[in-house]
Design a protein around this motif. Structure first.
Motif, PDB file in Angstrom:
ATOM      1  N   ARG A   6       0.830  -1.215   0.000  1.00 29.65           N
ATOM      2  CA  ARG A   6       0.000   0.000   0.000  1.00 29.65           C
ATOM      3  C   ARG A   6       0.861   1.261   0.000  1.00 29.65           C
ATOM      4  O   ARG A   6       0.520   2.248  -0.643  1.00 29.65           O
ATOM      5  N   ALA A   7       1.967   1.241   0.720  1.00 28.53           N
ATOM      6  CA  ALA A   7       2.848   2.411   0.762  1.00 28.53           C
ATOM      7  C   ALA A   7       3.484   2.657  -0.605  1.00 28.53           C
ATOM      8  O   ALA A   7       3.566   3.798  -1.062  1.00 28.53           O
ATOM      9  N   VAL A   8       3.911   1.589  -1.273  1.00 30.45           N
ATOM     10  CA  VAL A   8       4.474   1.734  -2.625  1.00 30.45           C
ATOM     11  C   VAL A   8       3.409   2.307  -3.559  1.00 30.45           C
ATOM     12  O   VAL A   8       3.688   3.220  -4.349  1.00 30.45           O
ATOM     13  N   HIS A   9       2.199   1.809  -3.465  1.00 32.48           N
ATOM     14  CA  HIS A   9       1.112   2.306  -4.313  1.00 32.48           C
ATOM     15  C   HIS A   9       0.848   3.787  -4.051  1.00 32.48           C
ATOM     16  O   HIS A   9       0.697   4.579  -4.984  1.00 32.48           O
ATOM     17  N   ALA A  10       0.802   4.181  -2.786  1.00 33.07           N
ATOM     18  CA  ALA A  10       0.557   5.586  -2.438  1.00 33.07           C
ATOM     19  C   ALA A  10       1.663   6.480  -2.990  1.00 33.07           C
ATOM     20  O   ALA A  10       1.395   7.556  -3.542  1.00 33.07           O
ATOM     21  N   LEU A  11       2.905   6.060  -2.879  1.00 28.07           N
ATOM     22  CA  LEU A  11       4.018   6.866  -3.385  1.00 28.07           C
ATOM     23  C   LEU A  11       4.091   6.848  -4.906  1.00 28.07           C
ATOM     24  O   LEU A  11       4.480   7.845  -5.516  1.00 28.07           O
ATOM     25  N   TYR A  12       3.709   5.729  -5.504  1.00 26.23           N
ATOM     26  CA  TYR A  12       3.709   5.661  -6.968  1.00 26.23           C
ATOM     27  C   TYR A  12       2.807   6.753  -7.544  1.00 26.23           C
ATOM     28  O   TYR A  12       3.124   7.350  -8.564  1.00 26.23           O
ATOM     29  N   GLU A  13       1.715   7.042  -6.868  1.00 27.86           N
ATOM     30  CA  GLU A  13       0.822   8.110  -7.312  1.00 27.86           C
ATOM     31  C   GLU A  13       1.514   9.473  -7.312  1.00 27.86           C
ATOM     32  O   GLU A  13       1.098  10.374  -8.017  1.00 27.86           O
ATOM     33  N   CYS A  14       2.562   9.603  -6.531  1.00 22.01           N
ATOM     34  CA  CYS A  14       3.257  10.887  -6.407  1.00 22.01           C
ATOM     35  C   CYS A  14       4.312  11.108  -7.485  1.00 22.01           C
ATOM     36  O   CYS A  14       4.615  12.246  -7.831  1.00 22.01           O
ATOM     37  N   CYS A  15       4.909  10.034  -8.002  1.00 21.67           N
ATOM     38  CA  CYS A  15       6.014  10.185  -8.962  1.00 21.67           C
ATOM     39  C   CYS A  15       5.929   9.266 -10.172  1.00 21.67           C
ATOM     40  O   CYS A  15       6.672   9.439 -11.119  1.00 21.67           O
ATOM     41  N   SER A  16       5.063   8.293 -10.143  1.00 19.84           N
ATOM     42  CA  SER A  16       4.900   7.344 -11.254  1.00 19.84           C
ATOM     43  C   SER A  16       6.164   6.552 -11.553  1.00 19.84           C
ATOM     44  O   SER A  16       6.487   6.277 -12.696  1.00 19.84           O
ATOM     45  N   ASN A  17       6.886   6.186 -10.493  1.00 17.68           N
ATOM     46  CA  ASN A  17       8.081   5.363 -10.658  1.00 17.68           C
ATOM     47  C   ASN A  17       8.117   4.339  -9.524  1.00 17.68           C
ATOM     48  O   ASN A  17       8.236   4.719  -8.352  1.00 17.68           O
ATOM     49  N   VAL A  18       8.038   3.069  -9.862  1.00 21.67           N
ATOM     50  CA  VAL A  18       7.979   2.007  -8.862  1.00 21.67           C
ATOM     51  C   VAL A  18       9.285   1.913  -8.083  1.00 21.67           C
ATOM     52  O   VAL A  18       9.264   1.745  -6.861  1.00 21.67           O
ATOM     53  N   THR A  19      10.420   2.018  -8.745  1.00 22.54           N
ATOM     54  CA  THR A  19      11.706   1.922  -8.064  1.00 22.54           C
ATOM     55  C   THR A  19      11.827   3.015  -7.013  1.00 22.54           C
ATOM     56  O   THR A  19      12.207   2.766  -5.870  1.00 22.54           O
ATOM     57  N   TRP A  20      11.503   4.240  -7.382  1.00 18.49           N
ATOM     58  CA  TRP A  20      11.539   5.382  -6.471  1.00 18.49           C
ATOM     59  C   TRP A  20      10.610   5.124  -5.283  1.00 18.49           C
ATOM     60  O   TRP A  20      10.994   5.301  -4.128  1.00 18.49           O
ATOM     61  N   ALA A  21       9.378   4.694  -5.566  1.00 21.03           N
ATOM     62  CA  ALA A  21       8.398   4.452  -4.508  1.00 21.03           C
ATOM     63  C   ALA A  21       8.863   3.340  -3.566  1.00 21.03           C
ATOM     64  O   ALA A  21       8.709   3.447  -2.345  1.00 21.03           O
ATOM     65  N   ALA A  22       9.448   2.284  -4.115  1.00 22.07           N
ATOM     66  CA  ALA A  22       9.921   1.177  -3.289  1.00 22.07           C
ATOM     67  C   ALA A  22      11.071   1.610  -2.386  1.00 22.07           C
ATOM     68  O   ALA A  22      11.120   1.240  -1.211  1.00 22.07           O
ATOM     69  N   LYS A  23      11.991   2.408  -2.911  1.00 18.57           N
ATOM     70  CA  LYS A  23      13.118   2.869  -2.093  1.00 18.57           C
ATOM     71  C   LYS A  23      12.645   3.760  -0.944  1.00 18.57           C
ATOM     72  O   LYS A  23      13.153   3.655   0.172  1.00 18.57           O
ATOM     73  N   LEU A  24      11.680   4.613  -1.200  1.00 14.84           N
ATOM     74  CA  LEU A  24      11.142   5.456  -0.136  1.00 14.84           C
ATOM     75  C   LEU A  24      10.397   4.610   0.895  1.00 14.84           C
ATOM     76  O   LEU A  24      10.503   4.856   2.101  1.00 14.84           O
ATOM     77  N   THR A  25       9.676   3.614   0.424  1.00 19.36           N
ATOM     78  CA  THR A  25       8.941   2.732   1.328  1.00 19.36           C
ATOM     79  C   THR A  25       9.904   1.970   2.227  1.00 19.36           C
ATOM     80  O   THR A  25       9.667   1.841   3.431  1.00 19.36           O
ATOM     81  N   GLU A  26      10.981   1.472   1.660  1.00 15.31           N
ATOM     82  CA  GLU A  26      11.950   0.690   2.434  1.00 15.31           C
ATOM     83  C   GLU A  26      12.660   1.522   3.494  1.00 15.31           C
ATOM     84  O   GLU A  26      13.160   0.969   4.469  1.00 15.31           O
ATOM     85  N   ALA A  27      12.696   2.827   3.336  1.00 14.99           N
ATOM     86  CA  ALA A  27      13.387   3.709   4.287  1.00 14.99           C
ATOM     87  C   ALA A  27      12.501   4.099   5.477  1.00 14.99           C
ATOM     88  O   ALA A  27      12.945   4.830   6.355  1.00 14.99           O
ATOM     89  N   ARG A  28      11.259   3.626   5.499  1.00 17.03           N
ATOM     90  CA  ARG A  28      10.367   3.943   6.617  1.00 17.03           C
ATOM     91  C   ARG A  28      10.862   3.282   7.884  1.00 17.03           C
ATOM     92  O   ARG A  28      11.528   2.267   7.819  1.00 17.03           O
ATOM     93  N   PRO A  29      10.517   3.818   9.039  1.00 10.50           N
ATOM     94  CA  PRO A  29       9.639   4.958   9.281  1.00 10.50           C
ATOM     95  C   PRO A  29      10.400   6.278   9.183  1.00 10.50           C
ATOM     96  O   PRO A  29      11.604   6.345   9.434  1.00 10.50           O
ATOM     97  N   TYR A  30       9.675   7.295   8.782  1.00  7.90           N
ATOM     98  CA  TYR A  30      10.223   8.645   8.713  1.00  7.90           C
ATOM     99  C   TYR A  30       9.862   9.389   9.993  1.00  7.90           C
ATOM    100  O   TYR A  30       8.721   9.331  10.447  1.00  7.90           O
ATOM    101  N   ALA A  31      10.843  10.085  10.542  1.00  2.08           N
ATOM    102  CA  ALA A  31      10.627  10.827  11.787  1.00  2.08           C
ATOM    103  C   ALA A  31       9.704  12.015  11.574  1.00  2.08           C
ATOM    104  O   ALA A  31       8.936  12.379  12.461  1.00  2.08           O
ATOM    105  N   ASP A  32       9.803  12.616  10.389  1.00  2.00           N
ATOM    106  CA  ASP A  32       8.973  13.785  10.085  1.00  2.00           C
ATOM    107  C   ASP A  32       8.877  13.949   8.574  1.00  2.00           C
ATOM    108  O   ASP A  32       9.508  13.219   7.815  1.00  2.00           O
ATOM    109  N   ARG A  33       8.069  14.912   8.162  1.00  2.00           N
ATOM    110  CA  ARG A  33       7.856  15.168   6.729  1.00  2.00           C
ATOM    111  C   ARG A  33       9.144  15.563   6.029  1.00  2.00           C
ATOM    112  O   ARG A  33       9.366  15.180   4.882  1.00  2.00           O
TER     113      ARG A  33
END
Length: 106
Positions: A19-46
């Motif tokens: 679900r996190a990859v899907h949510a981020l994919y909507e932001c940039c339309s790149n699965v690799t980018w979305a997966a890398k951001l998802t794997e770096a969770r949790p984020y302390a802040d925005r």
């Protein structure tokens, strides 16, 4: 319009990987980018999420950047560039997360 809107950072951090990859994919339309951001969770802040988003955008190939720009063709672009893609991506992440103070309880 994004499917995932106003979910908040805490909820994003707790989402399943898929679900996190899907949510981020909507932001940039790149699965690799979305997966890398998802794997770096949790984020302390925005800011941490936005910083990681920018770092991973810089790591995309020109072909990936071009594909992502094609996916946002309906948005106002001053130019077809990485900086414009970064701007749109930040706006979409902010929309995905919603207001910093959250939504009021009803």
């Amino acid at each position: 319009m994004l499917m995932h809107q106003g979910i908040g950072l805490d909820r994003f951090n707790e989402m399943s990987r898929r679900r996190a990859v899907h949510a981020l994919y909507e932001c940039c339309s790149n699965v690799t980018w979305a997966a890398k951001l998802t794997e770096a969770r949790p984020y302390a802040d925005r800011d941490a999420l936005m910083t990681k988003a920018n770092v991973e955008l810089l790591a995309l190939s020109q072909q990936d950047i071009d594909r992502a720009l094609e996916a946002v063709v309906h948005q106002q672009l001053s130019e077809r560039s990485l900086s414009e893609l970064a701007r749109i991506t930040r706006e979409r992440i902010a929309e995905m997360l919603g207001p910093i103070e959250g939504y009021p309880e009803y």
